[in-house]
Design a protein around this motif. Structure first.
Motif, PDB file in Angstrom:
ATOM      1  N   LEU A 147       0.822  -1.208   0.000  1.00 30.58           N
ATOM      2  CA  LEU A 147       0.000   0.000   0.000  1.00 30.58           C
ATOM      3  C   LEU A 147       0.856   1.258   0.000  1.00 30.58           C
ATOM      4  CD1 LEU A 147      -2.707  -1.245   2.497  1.00 30.58           C
ATOM      5  CD2 LEU A 147      -3.125  -0.595   0.113  1.00 30.58           C
ATOM      6  N   SER A 148       1.907   1.263   0.785  1.00 29.76           N
ATOM      7  CA  SER A 148       2.800   2.424   0.828  1.00 29.76           C
ATOM      8  C   SER A 148       3.415   2.691  -0.539  1.00 29.76           C
ATOM      9  CB  SER A 148       3.911   2.203   1.866  1.00 29.76           C
ATOM     10  OG  SER A 148       3.406   2.262   3.173  1.00 29.76           O
ATOM     11  N   PHE A 149       3.827   1.614  -1.203  1.00 30.57           N
ATOM     12  CA  PHE A 149       4.448   1.783  -2.521  1.00 30.57           C
ATOM     13  C   PHE A 149       3.458   2.354  -3.531  1.00 30.57           C
ATOM     14  CE2 PHE A 149       5.619   0.171  -6.758  1.00 30.57           C
ATOM     15  CZ  PHE A 149       6.863   0.767  -6.879  1.00 30.57           C
ATOM     16  N   GLU A 150       2.270   1.793  -3.545  1.00 33.59           N
ATOM     17  CA  GLU A 150       1.272   2.229  -4.528  1.00 33.59           C
ATOM     18  C   GLU A 150       0.806   3.667  -4.287  1.00 33.59           C
ATOM     19  OE1 GLU A 150       0.071   0.960  -7.303  1.00 33.59           O
ATOM     20  OE2 GLU A 150       1.257  -0.871  -7.172  1.00 33.59           O
ATOM     21  N   ILE A 151       0.541   3.997  -3.015  1.00 40.59           N
ATOM     22  CA  ILE A 151      -0.087   5.287  -2.714  1.00 40.59           C
ATOM     23  C   ILE A 151       0.923   6.406  -2.501  1.00 40.59           C
ATOM     24  CG2 ILE A 151      -1.616   6.489  -1.091  1.00 40.59           C
ATOM     25  CD1 ILE A 151      -2.921   3.781  -0.509  1.00 40.59           C
ATOM     26  N   LEU A 152       2.066   6.086  -1.912  1.00 36.44           N
ATOM     27  CA  LEU A 152       3.025   7.135  -1.542  1.00 36.44           C
ATOM     28  C   LEU A 152       4.261   7.183  -2.445  1.00 36.44           C
ATOM     29  CD1 LEU A 152       2.878   6.673   2.338  1.00 36.44           C
ATOM     30  CD2 LEU A 152       1.819   8.500   1.006  1.00 36.44           C
ATOM     31  N   VAL A 153       4.821   6.024  -2.767  1.00 28.99           N
ATOM     32  CA  VAL A 153       6.081   6.007  -3.511  1.00 28.99           C
ATOM     33  C   VAL A 153       5.867   6.250  -5.009  1.00 28.99           C
ATOM     34  CG1 VAL A 153       8.113   4.641  -4.130  1.00 28.99           C
ATOM     35  CG2 VAL A 153       7.159   4.497  -1.809  1.00 28.99           C
ATOM     36  N   LYS A 154       4.880   5.581  -5.587  1.00 24.76           N
ATOM     37  CA  LYS A 154       4.655   5.719  -7.038  1.00 24.76           C
ATOM     38  C   LYS A 154       4.457   7.175  -7.476  1.00 24.76           C
ATOM     39  CE  LYS A 154       3.128   1.398  -9.124  1.00 24.76           C
ATOM     40  NZ  LYS A 154       2.009   0.728  -9.830  1.00 24.76           N
ATOM     41  N   PRO A 155       3.617   7.967  -6.782  1.00 24.69           N
ATOM     42  CA  PRO A 155       3.461   9.363  -7.212  1.00 24.69           C
ATOM     43  C   PRO A 155       4.768  10.152  -7.178  1.00 24.69           C
ATOM     44  CG  PRO A 155       1.659   8.725  -5.774  1.00 24.69           C
ATOM     45  CD  PRO A 155       2.662   7.615  -5.708  1.00 24.69           C
ATOM     46  N   ILE A 156       5.624   9.855  -6.197  1.00 19.53           N
ATOM     47  CA  ILE A 156       6.911  10.542  -6.117  1.00 19.53           C
ATOM     48  C   ILE A 156       7.779  10.201  -7.319  1.00 19.53           C
ATOM     49  CG2 ILE A 156       9.086  10.647  -4.804  1.00 19.53           C
ATOM     50  CD1 ILE A 156       7.428  10.331  -2.265  1.00 19.53           C
ATOM     51  N   LYS A 157       7.661   8.969  -7.787  1.00 20.97           N
ATOM     52  CA  LYS A 157       8.449   8.520  -8.933  1.00 20.97           C
ATOM     53  C   LYS A 157       7.787   8.852 -10.265  1.00 20.97           C
ATOM     54  CE  LYS A 157      10.956   4.699  -6.761  1.00 20.97           C
ATOM     55  NZ  LYS A 157      11.364   3.277  -6.898  1.00 20.97           N
ATOM     56  N   GLY A 158       6.632   9.516 -10.204  1.00 18.54           N
ATOM     57  CA  GLY A 158       5.933   9.867 -11.430  1.00 18.54           C
ATOM     58  C   GLY A 158       5.183   8.711 -12.050  1.00 18.54           C
ATOM     59  N   LEU A 159       4.910   7.693 -11.247  1.00 21.50           N
ATOM     60  CA  LEU A 159       4.186   6.518 -11.725  1.00 21.50           C
ATOM     61  C   LEU A 159       2.724   6.594 -11.305  1.00 21.50           C
ATOM     62  CD1 LEU A 159       6.857   3.828 -10.753  1.00 21.50           C
ATOM     63  CD2 LEU A 159       6.513   4.879 -13.000  1.00 21.50           C
ATOM     64  N   THR A 160       1.881   5.850 -11.973  1.00 22.39           N
ATOM     65  CA  THR A 160       0.445   5.862 -11.686  1.00 22.39           C
ATOM     66  C   THR A 160       0.088   4.780 -10.679  1.00 22.39           C
ATOM     67  OG1 THR A 160      -0.021   6.661 -13.919  1.00 22.39           O
ATOM     68  CG2 THR A 160      -1.862   5.687 -12.688  1.00 22.39           C
ATOM     69  N   THR A 161      -0.639   5.173  -9.652  1.00 23.58           N
ATOM     70  CA  THR A 161      -1.109   4.227  -8.647  1.00 23.58           C
ATOM     71  C   THR A 161      -2.100   3.252  -9.265  1.00 23.58           C
ATOM     72  OG1 THR A 161      -0.803   5.789  -6.832  1.00 23.58           O
ATOM     73  CG2 THR A 161      -2.380   4.002  -6.470  1.00 23.58           C
ATOM     74  N   ASP A 162      -1.912   1.981  -9.009  1.00 22.91           N
ATOM     75  CA  ASP A 162      -2.812   0.940  -9.503  1.00 22.91           C
ATOM     76  C   ASP A 162      -3.889   0.713  -8.446  1.00 22.91           C
ATOM     77  OD1 ASP A 162      -4.075  -1.457 -10.230  1.00 22.91           O
ATOM     78  OD2 ASP A 162      -2.261  -2.263 -11.147  1.00 22.91           O
TER      79      ASP A 162
END
Length: 210
Positions: free
Chosen positions: A114-129
């Motif tokens: 959950l942390s990766f999808e919601i918090l980390v992905k946006p920082i990396k410019g990726l789309t949350t699944d």
């Protein structure tokens, strides 16, 4: 030689180690590893952790990696300092050991996802699944149902006293409380009270303010 921690402020694993040191009131040198530029794959960290991940840890001539192994060392080696994180009683220690495993094997699997999808992905410019988020929330809810039953019987997971079993949860609990996943905690009164108690600890406040 002083204790050294090689980490990054965004890493829950590194924060776990810093929190254990703060609970013990120990002095240490925090060496920032820039994850964005790949410093974790270079010396000095790679010589401590061959997997190239934070944290790395040094205490004199002892070098360790893997945050949970490091916190166990801190709890044992500095048992006479600060907050007691592990009991001497073997039965109490065994109970805490169960919940240490639950955190590592059950809670963290859902929490990290959950942390990766919601918090980390946006920082990396990726789309949350959102499908992965939904799956992660269901996984977390199943774990927290077990926690709710346990925390209805004792203030903390290992018993009536704060321990390493609770400490290991704090970085991910803190991350998730900043997201919509907070509702999964809030839906369970005993879990919500436990989470609030953990995040109010002075040692955690100190780590977050640093």
């Amino acid at each position: 030689m002083a204790i050294k921690v090689y980490g990054h402020p965004f890493s829950p694993a590194a924060k776990r180690v810093l929190l254990a040191l703060a609970e013990k009131g120990l002095d240490y040198e925090h060496i920032l590893i820039d994850l964005a530029t790949g410093q974790q794959k270079k010396d000095p960290l790679i010589s401590i952790n061959p997997f190239g991940q934070v944290p790395g840890f040094q205490d004199g001539d002892l070098q360790l990696f893997e945050s949970r192994a490091i916190t166990r060392y801190i709890a044992h080696a500095y048992a006479d300092k600060g907050t007691p994180l592990i009991p001497e009683d073997p039965k109490k220690l065994a109970v805490i050991g169960v919940w240490l495993e639950v955190e590592a094997q059950k809670f963290d699997a859902a929490g990290q996802k959950l942390s990766f999808e919601i918090l980390v992905k946006p920082i990396k410019g990726l789309t949350t699944d959102e499908a992965v988020v939904e799956e992660g929330q269901a996984q977390l809810a199943a774990v927290l149902d077990i926690y709710e039953a346990r925390l209805g019987k004792s203030k903390y997971l290992g018993g009536d006293d704060f321990s390493l079993a609770d400490l290991h949860h704090i970085p991910i609990v803190s991350n998730l409380q900043k997201t919509k996943v907070k509702a999964v905690f809030d839906a369970r009164p005993a879990v919500a009270a436990w989470a609030a108690t953990l995040l109010a600890r002075p040692a955690w406040q100190k780590i977050n303010a640093a």
